[in-house]
Design an enzyme around this catalytic site. Structure first.
Site, PDB file in Angstrom:
ATOM      1  N   HIS A   1       0.835  -1.213   0.000  1.00  0.00           N
ATOM      2  CA  HIS A   1       0.000   0.000   0.000  1.00  0.00           C
ATOM      3  C   HIS A   1       0.869   1.263   0.000  1.00  0.00           C
ATOM      4  CE1 HIS A   1      -2.944   2.927   1.785  1.00  0.00           C
ATOM      5  NE2 HIS A   1      -3.727   2.318   0.907  1.00  0.00           N
TER       6      HIS A   1
ATOM      7  N   SER B   1      -9.569 -14.531  -2.677  1.00  0.00           N
ATOM      8  CA  SER B   1      -9.607 -13.069  -2.785  1.00  0.00           C
ATOM      9  C   SER B   1     -10.923 -12.606  -3.412  1.00  0.00           C
ATOM     10  CB  SER B   1      -8.431 -12.590  -3.642  1.00  0.00           C
ATOM     11  OG  SER B   1      -8.591 -11.212  -3.912  1.00  0.00           O
TER      12      SER B   1
END
Ligand SMILES: Cc1ncc(COP(=O)(O)O)c(C=O)c1O
Length: 384
Positions: free
Chosen positions: A130, A331
């Site tokens: 991130h 996911s």
């Protein structure tokens, strides 16, 4: 779906200002119907907790210690931490945690602890990490090296091994992703630990960024190693992502022995300062507590299963429309080549390079997926 609610304002606001608020409500109501690209669940209802908004609640200080500021929800915060400790196989007597204002603060906490333990340590993180993490590393002045990522978004183990070999004399601080932002990839902790072992690096610290994955993997049938069972040192999870909250929040968990090193007594609040923020949100622990008790483990399991099934549906429908979408195992992030800008913007699709993704959160429906696909295919003039 339209909110018919009328906002009732203080009469001191002019009718123009009142109208502005009303318009803003209509705007967010409309936009929320095309909210597919970010990992924030919009399905929640905390209306029974609204009376608490009338008090200057503040969770300043350590939630596990008494404080002179009595208007806090520490009692609920401790229970929330207990829930997440159990979920991530932390031994209660060995773990400490608090409710943060989001995943970023939890990651900062982990890196801060690691840097305090190993001031000369080197932080290794993948390029799929991130965007806030390199910023945190600058803020805490931590030495760091970015490691390559593989195509699916995992850390490149070969690059990690080669880089660690060069820096064998330096304690290793591993920043592992348990669900990357763009592709939901999970770094393989077993392989990472093996690489540390192969290089005889005994001084190491592992932090897991489980912003989204921390609320998915505990509920799937065969989760990969992702939590304290794998011998990690700290972990961060976002609260407003899978659980959902109108106010961003998250959970930071860390081994108590690490936290003890940074704790400082503060006379002003008559407690220990163990958190990043001073004043802390006391409403979000109540939201999380409420969600935990209203959903329960079975409820969360059902929600996660529903999202995974819907993500599989999305991949199938994209592929049927000739768009090569894919997702990582376990996911809910469906990755595809980005479409026309106007459509991506209309559906709030997060982009990175040529890649776009949708996050199949609990509010995402088949109808929305099909409408998005219809928009993309119409714009490209390709028949579904
Ligand atoms: C993998 C990952 N880590 C950290 C964050 C930051 O979390 P937050 O937005 O809760 O601060 C995100 C946000 O999307 C994320 O995807």
């Amino acid at each position: 779906m339209s909110l018919t609610k009328k906002i009732h304002c203080d009469k001191r606001l002019t009718s123009q200002l009142q109208q502005r608020l009303q318009n803003f409500l209509s705007f967010v109501d409309q936009e929320a119907d095309r909210f597919l690209g970010y990992p924030c669940n919009r399905f929640f209802d905390y209306t029974p907790l609204y009376p608490f908004l009338s008090f200057p609640l503040n969770n300043v200080g350590d939630p596990f210690l008494p404080s002179r500021y009595h208007l806090n929800s520490h009692e609920f915060e401790r229970e929330v931490i207990g829930f997440f400790s159990a979920l991530t196989h932390a031994k209660p007597e060995e773990i400490w945690g608090y409710v943060t204002n989001g995943g970023t603060e939890g990651n900062m906490y982990g890196i801060y602890l690691a840097r305090e333990i190993y001031p000369e340590g080197m932080v290794y993180y993948s390029e799929a990490t991130h965007y806030s993490v390199p910023k945190i590393l600058r803020m805490v002045h931590a030495r760091n090296i970015m490691i390559k990522s593989t195509v699916n978004g995992e850390i490149d183990y070969q690059d990690l091994a080669e880089t660690l070999r060069i820096h064998r004399d330096v304690p290793a601080i591993i920043f592992a992703n348990i669900g990357t932002t763009m592709t939901g990839a999970v770094d393989n902790l077993d392989r990472i630990k093996q690489i540390l072992k192969d290089n005889a690096i005994t001084h190491h610290y592992i932090h897991c960024d489980a912003a989204l994955g921390g609320m998915i993997l505990p509920f799937v049938e065969h989760p990969p190693a992702f939590d304290f069972n794998a011998g990690i040192d700290s972990l961060a999870i976002s609260g407003h992502k899978m659980i959902g909250s109108p106010i961003p929040c998250g959970i930071a968990l860390a081994k108590k022995c690490h936290v003890d090193r940074i704790a400082r007594a503060v006379e002003y609040i008559s407690t220990f300062d163990t958190t990043v923020s001073g004043s802390r949100n006391a409403i979000t622990p109540l939201f999380l507590w409420y969600a935990i008790h209203s959903q329960g483990i079975q409820g969360f399991r059902k929600i996660v299963r529903g999202c995974l099934e819907m993500a599989a549906y999305a991949v199938q429908r994209f592929n049927e429309c000739g768009i090569p979408a894919w997702r990582n195992e376990n996911s809910i992030t469906v990755v595809f080549p980005k479409g026309p800008d106007a459509i991506m913007n209309q559906w709030q699709i997060a982009l990175q390079g040529d890649m776009g993704h949708i996050l199949v959160m609990p509010h995402v429906t088949k109808n929305q997926i099909n409408l998005l696909l219809a928009d993309i295919t119409a714009a490209k003039e390709v028949k579904p």
